[in-house]
Design an enzyme around this catalytic site. Structure first.
Site, PDB file in Angstrom:
ATOM      1  N   PHE A  69       0.844  -1.201   0.000  1.00  0.00           N
ATOM      2  CA  PHE A  69       0.000   0.000   0.000  1.00  0.00           C
ATOM      3  C   PHE A  69       0.884   1.258   0.000  1.00  0.00           C
ATOM      4  O   PHE A  69       0.700   2.159   0.802  1.00  0.00           O
ATOM      5  CB  PHE A  69      -0.977   0.015   1.191  1.00  0.00           C
ATOM      6  CG  PHE A  69      -1.906  -1.162   1.201  1.00  0.00           C
ATOM      7  CD1 PHE A  69      -3.094  -1.135   0.467  1.00  0.00           C
ATOM      8  CD2 PHE A  69      -1.599  -2.300   1.929  1.00  0.00           C
ATOM      9  CE1 PHE A  69      -3.948  -2.232   0.464  1.00  0.00           C
ATOM     10  CE2 PHE A  69      -2.446  -3.403   1.922  1.00  0.00           C
ATOM     11  CZ  PHE A  69      -3.621  -3.363   1.193  1.00  0.00           C
ATOM     12  N   HIS A  70       1.840   1.249  -0.907  1.00  0.00           N
ATOM     13  CA  HIS A  70       2.690   2.424  -1.075  1.00  0.00           C
ATOM     14  C   HIS A  70       3.328   2.372  -2.465  1.00  0.00           C
ATOM     15  O   HIS A  70       3.256   1.352  -3.159  1.00  0.00           O
ATOM     16  CB  HIS A  70       3.774   2.476   0.013  1.00  0.00           C
ATOM     17  CG  HIS A  70       4.672   1.285   0.041  1.00  0.00           C
ATOM     18  ND1 HIS A  70       4.608   0.321   1.016  1.00  0.00           N
ATOM     19  CD2 HIS A  70       5.627   0.889  -0.819  1.00  0.00           C
ATOM     20  CE1 HIS A  70       5.504  -0.608   0.769  1.00  0.00           C
ATOM     21  NE2 HIS A  70       6.126  -0.290  -0.342  1.00  0.00           N
TER      22      HIS A  70
END
Ligand code: T46
Length: 136
Positions: free
Chosen positions: A50-51
């Protein structure tokens, strides 16, 4: 989605006594790795990532087990299954990534082009989309 993420073969030598897979500088690894880490003991209900990274390039290999890696270039999302030590996923700069569906016992090896640098991370999705609009 351009080359931002692609599956590459990891040359593997198999015999009756087992298999050996080789990662060396080549089209499968277009950078000199300066860091390696591995992800393991991930509960099967858990997801990671999630980056995005601004500059980092990485090669991910499921050396045991399997996982699914979602890669997003800001407009197109694509999911890659990593389920063999003989296949890796190259991820270039500017790609949002999420890791899902870790099978029990999965070990994911990652070779990275840069040392760890928290300022290279974009951990908010809207910030990532804005960064892509300004930088890509
Ligand atoms: C990526 C995906 C595939 C360090 O101190 N040094 C390191 O080299 C790394 C990779 C992480 N850390 C610390 C930073 C956090 O406190 O380890 C902790 C967990 O890192 P993170 O939440 O970023 O882990 P993942 O699995 O979400 O992401 C990792 C990498 O950080 C990232 O670059 O692309 O694996």
């Amino acid at each position: 989605m351009s080359w931002i993420a692609k599956l590459v073969e990891v040359p593997t030598y198999s015999s009756d006594s087992g298999s050996l897979a080789v990662v060396e500088r080549s089209h499968s690894l277009p950078f000199d790795p300066v860091r390696a880490y591995f992800i393991f003991d991930v509960p099967n209900w858990s997801s990671r990532g999630f980056h995005a990274h601004k500059n980092l390039e990485q090669l991910m290999i499921a050396v045991a087990g399997s996982l699914s890696v979602l890669v997003d270039d800001g407009s197109v999302r694509r999911e890659f299954e990593l389920d063999s030590p003989s296949r890796g996923l190259l991820i270039g700069p500017g790609a949002w990534r999420e890791m899902h569906r870790f099978a029990p016992g999965t070990i994911c090896l990652v070779l990275a082009s840069e040392k760890f640098d928290e300022t290279d991370y974009i951990r908010d999705y809207q910030d990532f989309v804005s960064w892509r609009e300004s930088n890509c």
